[in-house]
Motif scaffolding. Structure first.
Motif, PDB file in Angstrom:
ATOM      1  N   CYS A 140      86.442  23.693  36.082  1.00  0.00           N
ATOM      2  CA  CYS A 140      85.249  23.732  36.924  1.00  0.00           C
ATOM      3  C   CYS A 140      84.283  24.762  36.347  1.00  0.00           C
ATOM      4  O   CYS A 140      84.651  25.918  36.139  1.00  0.00           O
ATOM      5  CB  CYS A 140      85.609  24.104  38.362  1.00  0.00           C
ATOM      6  N   SER A 142      90.336  14.677  40.684  1.00  0.00           N
ATOM      7  CA  SER A 142      89.899  15.543  41.778  1.00  0.00           C
ATOM      8  C   SER A 142      88.684  16.410  41.444  1.00  0.00           C
ATOM      9  O   SER A 142      88.048  16.943  42.346  1.00  0.00           O
ATOM     10  CB  SER A 142      91.050  16.432  42.247  1.00  0.00           C
ATOM     11  N   ILE A 201      85.528  15.523  43.296  1.00  0.00           N
ATOM     12  CA  ILE A 201      85.531  15.928  44.700  1.00  0.00           C
ATOM     13  C   ILE A 201      85.317  17.432  44.787  1.00  0.00           C
ATOM     14  O   ILE A 201      84.568  17.920  45.633  1.00  0.00           O
ATOM     15  CB  ILE A 201      86.868  15.542  45.371  1.00  0.00           C
ATOM     16  N   HIS A 202      85.948  18.179  43.882  1.00  0.00           N
ATOM     17  CA  HIS A 202      85.886  19.632  43.925  1.00  0.00           C
ATOM     18  C   HIS A 202      84.489  20.188  43.620  1.00  0.00           C
ATOM     19  O   HIS A 202      84.008  21.064  44.340  1.00  0.00           O
ATOM     20  CB  HIS A 202      86.881  20.244  42.935  1.00  0.00           C
ATOM     21  N   GLU A 203      83.853  19.724  42.545  1.00  0.00           N
ATOM     22  CA  GLU A 203      82.605  20.345  42.093  1.00  0.00           C
ATOM     23  C   GLU A 203      81.507  20.397  43.156  1.00  0.00           C
ATOM     24  O   GLU A 203      80.907  21.453  43.352  1.00  0.00           O
ATOM     25  CB  GLU A 203      82.094  19.685  40.820  1.00  0.00           C
ATOM     26  N   PRO A 204      81.208  19.308  43.873  1.00  0.00           N
ATOM     27  CA  PRO A 204      80.157  19.407  44.906  1.00  0.00           C
ATOM     28  C   PRO A 204      80.509  20.412  46.004  1.00  0.00           C
ATOM     29  O   PRO A 204      79.648  21.155  46.474  1.00  0.00           O
ATOM     30  CB  PRO A 204      80.043  17.990  45.472  1.00  0.00           C
ATOM     31  N   GLN A 205      81.794  20.447  46.385  1.00  0.00           N
ATOM     32  CA  GLN A 205      82.226  21.403  47.415  1.00  0.00           C
ATOM     33  C   GLN A 205      82.148  22.836  46.886  1.00  0.00           C
ATOM     34  O   GLN A 205      81.731  23.748  47.603  1.00  0.00           O
ATOM     35  CB  GLN A 205      83.644  21.092  47.867  1.00  0.00           C
ATOM     36  N   CYS A 206      82.523  23.030  45.641  1.00  0.00           N
ATOM     37  CA  CYS A 206      82.498  24.356  45.028  1.00  0.00           C
ATOM     38  C   CYS A 206      81.057  24.855  44.907  1.00  0.00           C
ATOM     39  O   CYS A 206      80.761  26.023  45.179  1.00  0.00           O
ATOM     40  CB  CYS A 206      83.164  24.310  43.652  1.00  0.00           C
ATOM     41  N   LYS A 261      78.497  23.926  46.750  1.00  0.00           N
ATOM     42  CA  LYS A 261      78.016  24.213  48.109  1.00  0.00           C
ATOM     43  C   LYS A 261      78.495  25.594  48.549  1.00  0.00           C
ATOM     44  O   LYS A 261      77.713  26.402  49.068  1.00  0.00           O
ATOM     45  CB  LYS A 261      78.522  23.134  49.069  1.00  0.00           C
ATOM     46  N   LYS A 262      79.768  25.893  48.320  1.00  0.00           N
ATOM     47  CA  LYS A 262      80.334  27.200  48.658  1.00  0.00           C
ATOM     48  C   LYS A 262      79.630  28.300  47.863  1.00  0.00           C
ATOM     49  O   LYS A 262      79.293  29.354  48.408  1.00  0.00           O
ATOM     50  CB  LYS A 262      81.835  27.210  48.366  1.00  0.00           C
ATOM     51  N   TRP A 263      79.378  28.053  46.576  1.00  0.00           N
ATOM     52  CA  TRP A 263      78.700  29.029  45.721  1.00  0.00           C
ATOM     53  C   TRP A 263      77.317  29.352  46.285  1.00  0.00           C
ATOM     54  O   TRP A 263      76.914  30.508  46.329  1.00  0.00           O
ATOM     55  CB  TRP A 263      78.590  28.481  44.290  1.00  0.00           C
TER      56      TRP A 263
END
Length: 105
Positions: free
Chosen positions: A10, A21, A24-29, A31-33
């Motif tokens: 990532c 996965s 799925i992870h990158e957009p959530q990561c 957003k969190k960033w």
């Protein structure tokens, strides 16, 4: 023998994920960033990391090693250096570190 499943690094957090996965992870990561970055003091806010371009090998296939290296370098650029000791941290962790850091760079 089982061959290791390919992983992808990532570019935001530097962690490894399976090829299924990471999407799925990158957009959530990211957003969190963004949320964490917006909550930092202005002097610690950073520019949003940009996903590295896809790197191909001579055969026209995705060069996984080059992609992992590019993602890792992008991740490292998101870290902030402690002015006292020179170590790098995620900005929210730098704040905690600076309370205890007594070493000069």
């Amino acid at each position: 023998m089982n061959a290791a499943k390919p992983t992808v690094v990532c570019y935001i957090c530097g962690r490894e994920f399976g090829t299924m996965s990471i999407g799925i992870h990158e957009p959530q990561c990211l957003k969190k960033w963004r949320v964490e970055n917006d909550n930092l003091p202005p002097e610690l806010r950073r520019q949003e990391p940009r996903k590295p371009e896809v790197v191909y090998n001579d055969d026209g296939k995705v060069d996984r090693d080059a992609m992992a290296e590019a993602a890792w370098k992008t991740h490292l650029e998101t870290l902030v250096k402690c002015e006292k000791c020179g170590r790098t941290f995620f900005p929210d962790r730098l704040i905690v570190h600076q309370r205890a850091c007594q070493r000069e760079a």
